[in-house]
Design a protein around this motif. Structure first.
Motif, PDB file in Angstrom:
ATOM      1  N   TYR A 373     -53.438  55.959 -14.239  1.00 38.84           N
ATOM      2  CA  TYR A 373     -54.583  55.748 -15.126  1.00 38.84           C
ATOM      3  C   TYR A 373     -54.618  56.811 -16.216  1.00 38.84           C
ATOM      4  O   TYR A 373     -55.002  56.536 -17.356  1.00 38.84           O
ATOM      5  CB  TYR A 373     -55.901  55.793 -14.345  1.00 38.84           C
ATOM      6  N   ASP A 376     -52.232  55.894 -18.909  1.00 39.74           N
ATOM      7  CA  ASP A 376     -52.759  54.766 -19.667  1.00 39.74           C
ATOM      8  C   ASP A 376     -53.822  55.244 -20.656  1.00 39.74           C
ATOM      9  O   ASP A 376     -53.850  54.832 -21.824  1.00 39.74           O
ATOM     10  CB  ASP A 376     -53.378  53.757 -18.675  1.00 39.74           C
ATOM     11  N   ARG A 411     -62.789  51.728 -12.009  1.00 43.25           N
ATOM     12  CA  ARG A 411     -61.721  51.005 -11.309  1.00 43.25           C
ATOM     13  C   ARG A 411     -61.136  51.852 -10.187  1.00 43.25           C
ATOM     14  O   ARG A 411     -60.805  51.355  -9.120  1.00 43.25           O
ATOM     15  CB  ARG A 411     -60.626  50.590 -12.302  1.00 43.25           C
ATOM     16  N   LYS A 422     -58.552  49.305   3.684  1.00 48.79           N
ATOM     17  CA  LYS A 422     -57.210  48.874   4.122  1.00 48.79           C
ATOM     18  C   LYS A 422     -56.584  49.874   5.079  1.00 48.79           C
ATOM     19  O   LYS A 422     -55.976  49.529   6.076  1.00 48.79           O
ATOM     20  CB  LYS A 422     -56.265  48.781   2.895  1.00 48.79           C
ATOM     21  N   TYR A 423     -56.708  51.175   4.740  1.00 47.19           N
ATOM     22  CA  TYR A 423     -55.945  52.204   5.453  1.00 47.19           C
ATOM     23  C   TYR A 423     -56.762  53.023   6.458  1.00 47.19           C
ATOM     24  O   TYR A 423     -56.183  53.748   7.267  1.00 47.19           O
ATOM     25  CB  TYR A 423     -55.293  53.163   4.449  1.00 47.19           C
TER      26      TYR A 423
HETATM   27  P1  NDP Z   1     -52.508  50.551  -9.270  1.00 48.33           P
HETATM   28  O1  NDP Z   1     -51.188  50.328  -9.909  1.00 48.33           O
HETATM   29  O2  NDP Z   1     -53.158  51.852  -9.536  1.00 48.33           O
HETATM   30  O3  NDP Z   1     -52.276  50.358  -7.714  1.00 48.33           O
HETATM   31  C1  NDP Z   1     -53.236  50.683  -6.717  1.00 48.33           C
HETATM   32  C2  NDP Z   1     -52.600  50.330  -5.384  1.00 48.33           C
HETATM   33  O4  NDP Z   1     -51.398  51.088  -5.196  1.00 48.33           O
HETATM   34  C3  NDP Z   1     -53.444  50.671  -4.168  1.00 48.33           C
HETATM   35  O5  NDP Z   1     -54.397  49.651  -3.906  1.00 48.33           O
HETATM   36  C4  NDP Z   1     -52.394  50.764  -3.080  1.00 48.33           C
HETATM   37  O6  NDP Z   1     -52.059  49.419  -2.690  1.00 48.33           O
HETATM   38  C5  NDP Z   1     -51.186  51.344  -3.803  1.00 48.33           C
HETATM   39  N1  NDP Z   1     -51.129  52.793  -3.657  1.00 48.33           N
HETATM   40  C6  NDP Z   1     -52.114  53.694  -3.881  1.00 48.33           C
HETATM   41  N2  NDP Z   1     -51.685  54.950  -3.669  1.00 48.33           N
HETATM   42  C7  NDP Z   1     -50.389  54.854  -3.298  1.00 48.33           C
HETATM   43  C8  NDP Z   1     -49.397  55.799  -2.914  1.00 48.33           C
HETATM   44  N3  NDP Z   1     -49.659  57.108  -2.874  1.00 48.33           N
HETATM   45  N4  NDP Z   1     -48.177  55.350  -2.567  1.00 48.33           N
HETATM   46  C9  NDP Z   1     -47.892  54.013  -2.613  1.00 48.33           C
HETATM   47  N5  NDP Z   1     -48.792  53.064  -2.941  1.00 48.33           N
HETATM   48  C10 NDP Z   1     -50.032  53.482  -3.293  1.00 48.33           C
HETATM   49  O7  NDP Z   1     -53.473  49.324  -9.585  1.00 48.33           O
HETATM   50  P2  NDP Z   1     -54.205  48.760 -10.867  1.00 48.33           P
HETATM   51  O8  NDP Z   1     -54.059  47.277 -10.820  1.00 48.33           O
HETATM   52  O9  NDP Z   1     -55.600  49.316 -10.903  1.00 48.33           O
HETATM   53  O10 NDP Z   1     -53.433  49.336 -12.145  1.00 48.33           O
HETATM   54  C11 NDP Z   1     -52.165  48.882 -12.601  1.00 48.33           C
HETATM   55  C12 NDP Z   1     -51.949  49.366 -14.040  1.00 48.33           C
HETATM   56  O11 NDP Z   1     -52.743  48.565 -14.926  1.00 48.33           O
HETATM   57  C13 NDP Z   1     -52.371  50.817 -14.244  1.00 48.33           C
HETATM   58  O12 NDP Z   1     -51.400  51.514 -14.953  1.00 48.33           O
HETATM   59  C14 NDP Z   1     -53.658  50.716 -15.052  1.00 48.33           C
HETATM   60  O13 NDP Z   1     -53.804  51.817 -15.908  1.00 48.33           O
HETATM   61  C15 NDP Z   1     -53.453  49.394 -15.802  1.00 48.33           C
HETATM   62  N6  NDP Z   1     -54.729  48.760 -16.169  1.00 48.33           N
HETATM   63  C16 NDP Z   1     -54.996  48.557 -17.505  1.00 48.33           C
HETATM   64  C17 NDP Z   1     -56.187  47.979 -17.914  1.00 48.33           C
HETATM   65  C18 NDP Z   1     -56.463  47.772 -19.375  1.00 48.33           C
HETATM   66  O14 NDP Z   1     -57.527  47.230 -19.716  1.00 48.33           O
HETATM   67  N7  NDP Z   1     -55.589  48.202 -20.278  1.00 48.33           N
HETATM   68  C19 NDP Z   1     -57.191  47.520 -16.929  1.00 48.33           C
HETATM   69  C20 NDP Z   1     -56.810  47.794 -15.555  1.00 48.33           C
HETATM   70  C21 NDP Z   1     -55.619  48.382 -15.203  1.00 48.33           C
HETATM   71  P3  NDP Z   1     -51.045  49.097  -1.439  1.00 48.33           P
HETATM   72  O15 NDP Z   1     -50.955  50.316  -0.606  1.00 48.33           O
HETATM   73  O16 NDP Z   1     -51.693  47.940  -0.752  1.00 48.33           O
HETATM   74  O17 NDP Z   1     -49.724  48.748  -2.084  1.00 48.33           O
END
Ligand code: NDP
Length: 443
Positions: A373, A376, A411, A422-423
């Motif tokens: 984030y 971004d 977010r 989840k965890y």
């Molecule tokens: P993220 O890419 O931040 O993913 C979050 C998920 O990643 C968690 O739910 C978890 O899911 C997994 N995770 C969290 N920590 C770890 C870790 N340490 N190791 C491995 N897995 C982990 O999700 P977003 O969808 O919020 O964001 C994606 C991109 O989109 C970002 O770069 C964001 O900035 C961008 N974005 C842009 C927007 C815009 O308007 N321009 C709006 C929203 C987002 P799990 O463990 O289940 O895999």
């Protein structure tokens, strides 16, 4: 909850039984009014006649924009654009991909052709528009920005009403069954209308996934095209396209193209897997994104700012820093999730969890829990810099930075709550190892 034939009830539906987001029914009712007014207020606070400044006076009353609020032509153009992109998505071939397992165990198949639709429409605008053959006057969209904004708000609201109403009816394409969102079937009208009752509404006999389409196609491509329209308007009114306008167009074009080329990645985001399709996404995708994210280009079209070589270098350096963090972090997690033993990520430290997946605790994800984030947001700051480096001190062109900081902070809290659920105890342990939310050592 009232029973509707073929409608699958959401867990924890009915008044008062669930955890509310966005400050609950009252908060969402306020957002339903406040956000469209914000989109409309921006062209009042900043337009070709003037732009709100912090200095030397802290507050200047609004300037009436020199455009009508509504025209039939703008409504027809906005509806025509939506119909054109929809037709291209349905008629052009596209790869197929399966989404993640839904709460009822089913998995949907998606048609992915956002990138070819983008290439075709953006390429046609370049070839036929002011920077090509000149057969289409792209600056028309800049000259009609306000009525186009009104049209987008009206159309996205109508779409939100349609999907909300349809969510109470049996879906013929799925033998009557509809899967409701866990957060959008509380029984509170404003809350459910905002959050979206149905998880994945599908139209055209199931051929069109309305949510996935709206998330990536008309609004995102429209954003890039509106930027191009403002570049055309600047060239017409000021004789050339300045460096700031070029940078804003290039950065945001890259962001849009990157998102569309990686369309498959959206299938695992919370927007697709968890959020229903309601006003939040319909309005967000079709009105908010194209009509607020273009504020910088809109400002520069009528108020070009000299940037100079040092200014260009500074903007490029900030953009590169943001991109490095954004791409580095997202790429690292993506590669790790696909294959933790891959040489590019095998050196990373990680912790096992009872859920089966591992959490990365070093590299980008060891610096902060949502370091992606931060990258971004830094990129977003680079998109605003060309509007203020020369000392214009205008606030409105920095709207994106302010709004995006709030969105990402919110977010992060939403994802944090989801990860905690989840965890469980593993997430608490992870938080002790990586204590920072977004900015290492600060937040
Ligand atoms: P993220 O890419 O931040 O993913 C979050 C998920 O990643 C968690 O739910 C978890 O899911 C997994 N995770 C969290 N920590 C770890 C870790 N340490 N190791 C491995 N897995 C982990 O999700 P977003 O969808 O919020 O964001 C994606 C991109 O989109 C970002 O770069 C964001 O900035 C961008 N974005 C842009 C927007 C815009 O308007 N321009 C709006 C929203 C987002 P799990 O463990 O289940 O895999």
């Amino acid at each position: 909850m009232a029973k509707h034939k073929g409608v699958e009830p959401a867990p924890g539906g009915q008044h008062g039984q669930q955890h509310f987001e966005f400050f609950g029914p009252h908060g969402t009712a306020a957002l339903l009014v406040a956000l469209p007014l914000t989109v409309l207020a921006l062209p009042w606070a900043c337009n070709e006649r003037g732009c709100l400044k912090l200095l030397p006076k802290p507050w200047v009353p609004g300037f009436a924009p020199g455009q009508p609020l509504y025209t039939h032509a703008a409504l027809a153009a906005a509806a025509g654009w939506f119909a054109l992109v929809l037709a291209l998505h349905v008629l052009l071939p596209g790869a197929r991909a399966r989404g993640v397992a839904l709460p009822d165990g089913s998995r949907l198949t998606y048609k992915l052709n956002a990138f070819p639709v983008f290439l075709l429409t953006y390429g046609a605008a370049l070839a036929l528009g002011n920077f090509g053959l000149g057969a289409i006057d792209l600056a028309w969209a800049a000259d009609n920005f306000l009525p186009l904004t009104t049209a987008a708000i009206a159309l996205s609201s109508a779409l939100a009403v349609a999907v909300y109403a349809a969510s109470f009816l049996p879906d013929p394409s799925t033998r009557g069954r509809r899967l409701l969102s866990a957060h959008g079937a509380s029984g509170y009208l404003a809350y459910d209308f905002w959050m979206g009752r149905e998880l994945n509404p599908r139209w055209l006999g199931g051929a069109l996934d309305v949510k996935e389409f709206c998330e990536l196609y008309p609004g995102m491509i429209g954003w890039a095209l509106l930027n191009l329209a403002f570049a055309a308007a600047q060239a017409r009114d000021h004789g050339r396209v300045g460096a700031g306008m070029l940078l804003v167009n290039a950065f945001q074009l890259w962001y849009v193209a990157d998102g569309l080329a990686n369309e498959r990645a959206i299938l695992t985001t919370m927007d697709i897997t968890t959020d229903g399709f309601g006003f939040m996404l319909a309005f967000g995708d079709l009105a908010w994104v194209p009509f607020t994210f273009t504020t910088q280009a809109r400002f520069l079209a009528s108020h070009p700012q000299p940037l100079g070589a040092a200014g260009v270098a500074a903007v490029l350096a900030v953009q590169a820093t943001g991109y490095l963090i954004f791409r580095g972090a997202n790429g690292q997690k993506d590669a790790f999730r696909r294959d933790p033993s891959h040489p590019s990520v095998s050196h990373l430290e990680s912790m096992p969890t009872a859920r089966g997946t591992r959490l990365i605790t070093s590299g980008w994800w060891g610096a902060a829990r949502h370091i992606n984030y931060l990258g971004d947001w830094i990129m977003g700051f680079a998109w605003c810099m060309p509007t203020g480096l020369a000392g214009a001190a205008a606030v409105v062109p920095f709207f994106y930075c302010i709004y995006f900081a709030a969105l990402l902070a919110h977010r992060e809290r939403r994802d944090e709550a989801a990860c905690r659920a989840k965890y469980g105890a593993d997430w608490e342990r992870y938080c002790r190892i990586v204590p920072w939310r977004i900015i290492p050592r600060v937040y």
